[in-house]
Every structure is written in C-alpha cells, then in structure tokens.
Design a protein around this motif. Structure first.
Motif, mmCIF file in Angstrom:
data_model
loop_
_atom_site.group_PDB
_atom_site.id
_atom_site.type_symbol
_atom_site.label_atom_id
_atom_site.label_comp_id
_atom_site.label_asym_id
_atom_site.label_seq_id
_atom_site.Cartn_x
_atom_site.Cartn_y
_atom_site.Cartn_z
ATOM 1 N N PHE A 6 0.840 -1.174 0.000
ATOM 2 C CA PHE A 6 0.000 0.000 0.000
ATOM 3 C C PHE A 6 0.887 1.240 0.000
ATOM 4 C CE2 PHE A 6 -2.539 -3.287 2.036
ATOM 5 C CZ PHE A 6 -3.708 -3.201 1.293
ATOM 6 N N PRO A 7 0.384 2.336 -0.594
ATOM 7 C CA PRO A 7 1.167 3.574 -0.507
ATOM 8 C C PRO A 7 1.254 4.010 0.948
ATOM 9 C CG PRO A 7 -1.028 4.005 -1.387
ATOM 10 C CD PRO A 7 -0.878 2.506 -1.269
ATOM 11 N N THR A 8 2.240 4.819 1.241
ATOM 12 C CA THR A 8 2.379 5.316 2.604
ATOM 13 C C THR A 8 1.112 6.075 2.968
ATOM 14 O OG1 THR A 8 4.747 5.519 2.310
ATOM 15 C CG2 THR A 8 3.776 6.729 4.144
ATOM 16 N N LEU A 9 0.516 5.657 4.072
ATOM 17 C CA LEU A 9 -0.741 6.264 4.488
ATOM 18 C C LEU A 9 -0.491 7.342 5.520
ATOM 19 C CD1 LEU A 9 -2.812 3.003 4.880
ATOM 20 C CD2 LEU A 9 -2.864 4.606 2.982
ATOM 21 N N THR A 10 -1.111 8.445 5.302
ATOM 22 C CA THR A 10 -1.085 9.510 6.301
ATOM 23 C C THR A 10 -2.497 10.034 6.463
ATOM 24 O OG1 THR A 10 -0.707 11.286 4.718
ATOM 25 C CG2 THR A 10 1.264 10.206 5.629
ATOM 26 N N TYR A 11 -2.674 10.771 7.502
ATOM 27 C CA TYR A 11 -3.993 11.346 7.793
ATOM 28 C C TYR A 11 -4.437 12.250 6.644
ATOM 29 C CZ TYR A 11 -7.602 13.637 10.609
ATOM 30 O OH TYR A 11 -8.777 14.112 11.096
ATOM 31 N N ALA A 12 -3.472 12.891 5.974
ATOM 32 C CA ALA A 12 -3.798 13.855 4.928
ATOM 33 C C ALA A 12 -4.206 13.203 3.605
ATOM 34 C CB ALA A 12 -2.606 14.773 4.695
ATOM 35 N N ASN A 13 -3.757 11.962 3.311
ATOM 36 C CA ASN A 13 -4.074 11.401 1.998
ATOM 37 C C ASN A 13 -5.227 10.399 2.014
ATOM 38 O OD1 ASN A 13 -2.908 9.070 2.955
ATOM 39 N ND2 ASN A 13 -1.190 9.064 1.521
ATOM 40 N N ILE A 14 -6.018 10.351 3.073
ATOM 41 C CA ILE A 14 -7.218 9.524 3.101
ATOM 42 C C ILE A 14 -8.354 10.345 2.511
ATOM 43 C CG2 ILE A 14 -8.928 8.401 4.583
ATOM 44 C CD1 ILE A 14 -6.701 7.727 6.497
ATOM 45 N N LEU A 27 -7.503 5.108 8.905
ATOM 46 C CA LEU A 27 -6.044 4.991 8.895
ATOM 47 C C LEU A 27 -5.575 4.027 9.971
ATOM 48 C CD1 LEU A 27 -3.244 5.897 7.925
ATOM 49 C CD2 LEU A 27 -3.395 7.771 9.574
ATOM 50 N N LEU A 28 -6.123 4.123 11.166
ATOM 51 C CA LEU A 28 -5.736 3.221 12.254
ATOM 52 C C LEU A 28 -6.072 1.777 11.923
ATOM 53 C CD1 LEU A 28 -6.795 5.347 15.344
ATOM 54 C CD2 LEU A 28 -4.468 4.847 14.567
ATOM 55 N N MET A 30 -6.292 0.443 8.918
ATOM 56 C CA MET A 30 -5.400 -0.025 7.857
ATOM 57 C C MET A 30 -4.021 -0.353 8.419
ATOM 58 S SD MET A 30 -6.701 2.593 4.926
ATOM 59 C CE MET A 30 -5.824 1.977 3.510
ATOM 60 N N GLU A 31 -3.520 0.475 9.306
ATOM 61 C CA GLU A 31 -2.219 0.194 9.907
ATOM 62 C C GLU A 31 -2.276 -1.044 10.776
ATOM 63 O OE1 GLU A 31 -0.107 3.425 11.650
ATOM 64 O OE2 GLU A 31 -0.537 4.764 9.977
ATOM 65 N N ARG A 32 -3.353 -1.241 11.498
ATOM 66 C CA ARG A 32 -3.527 -2.435 12.323
ATOM 67 C C ARG A 32 -3.564 -3.686 11.436
ATOM 68 N NH1 ARG A 32 -2.563 -5.074 16.811
ATOM 69 N NH2 ARG A 32 -4.269 -6.375 17.483
ATOM 70 N N TYR A 33 -4.261 -3.601 10.313
ATOM 71 C CA TYR A 33 -4.309 -4.725 9.372
ATOM 72 C C TYR A 33 -2.905 -5.070 8.886
ATOM 73 C CZ TYR A 33 -4.810 -7.272 5.043
ATOM 74 O OH TYR A 33 -4.672 -8.200 4.050
ATOM 75 N N ASN A 34 -2.143 -4.055 8.490
ATOM 76 C CA ASN A 34 -0.774 -4.301 8.005
ATOM 77 C C ASN A 34 0.081 -4.951 9.087
ATOM 78 O OD1 ASN A 34 -1.228 -3.312 5.443
ATOM 79 N ND2 ASN A 34 -0.618 -1.226 5.979
ATOM 80 N N TYR A 35 -0.035 -4.473 10.310
ATOM 81 C CA TYR A 35 0.719 -5.053 11.425
ATOM 82 C C TYR A 35 0.342 -6.518 11.634
ATOM 83 C CZ TYR A 35 2.115 -6.083 16.192
ATOM 84 O OH TYR A 35 2.642 -6.679 17.296
ATOM 85 N N LEU A 36 -0.953 -6.812 11.651
ATOM 86 C CA LEU A 36 -1.403 -8.194 11.859
ATOM 87 C C LEU A 36 -0.984 -9.102 10.705
ATOM 88 C CD1 LEU A 36 -4.951 -7.582 13.352
ATOM 89 C CD2 LEU A 36 -2.915 -8.424 14.552
ATOM 90 N N GLU A 37 -1.013 -8.579 9.491
ATOM 91 C CA GLU A 37 -0.586 -9.374 8.339
ATOM 92 C C GLU A 37 0.885 -9.774 8.469
ATOM 93 O OE1 GLU A 37 -0.966 -9.308 3.527
ATOM 94 O OE2 GLU A 37 -0.493 -7.410 4.504
#
Length: 103
Positions: A6-14, A27-28, A30-37
């Motif tokens: 995924f592209p780098t996610l920030t609060y500004a690009n959602i 955003l939270l 999506m980051e949690r999903y990436n961590y769990l994956e």
C-alpha cells in the motif's frame, strides 16, 4: 500471504481526510491490518521451520529404530536419513547438532 503493498498512508491522503474522525479511524484500521498481516506471516514462517525440524527428527528416529543393535555389546551404527530439505544427514551428527544426546 499477499505481496500487495500500500502507498504510505497519512492522515492527509485519506479520502475526505483532514479533520475527520472517520478518516483517522480508517487509517488506524489499515495500519492495524498491516501489522497483523506481518505478524501472521512471521508466525507461519516459524511454524514451517518447526514442521521441517519435526519431519527431520521423525526421520532420524525412524533410522535409529532400524539400526538399533540387538544387544548392548554390539556396536551401534546410527545410519543416515533424508531431512525435510531433501539432504542426506548422519543421524548421529544431526542429533548432536540439535542437542539430543544419544550415547
């Protein structure tokens, strides 16, 4: 697992971001999903390594049973086996290398 990045996610690009609580929550999640994956991928790799070790140990023990001497006075030949990676191993050396005393 997936090799999708995924592209780098920030609060500004959602979509609809900046100042919206829903965007922050997304955003939270999506980051949690990436961590769990990543965590699951690591755990599966560890399980595969353990499974390979168990296959090798089972093969080594089977070879020990085949080469078990009939009495205590006979010299023991430990034999060889094919490990989980397909390499021929000396039973004695494999046991010693894996901290299993067989003397």
């Amino acid at each position: 697992m997936s090799d999708v990045s995924f592209p780098t996610l920030t609060y500004a690009n959602i979509a609809g971001g900046r100042g919206r609580a829903a965007a922050l929550a997304q955003l939270l999640q999506m980051e949690r999903y990436n961590y769990l994956e990543h965590q699951l991928t690591d755990e599966f790799e560890d399980m595969e390594k353990l499974n390979d070790w168990l296959k090798s140990a089972n093969s080594a023990l089977a070879e020990l049973r085949v080469n078990r001497p009939a009495d205590d006075k006979q010299e023991n030949e430990y034999g060889t086996f094919v490990d989980a990676q397909g390499k021929t191993q000396s039973v004695h050396k494999w046991m010693i290398d894996n901290g299993i005393p067989i003397e």
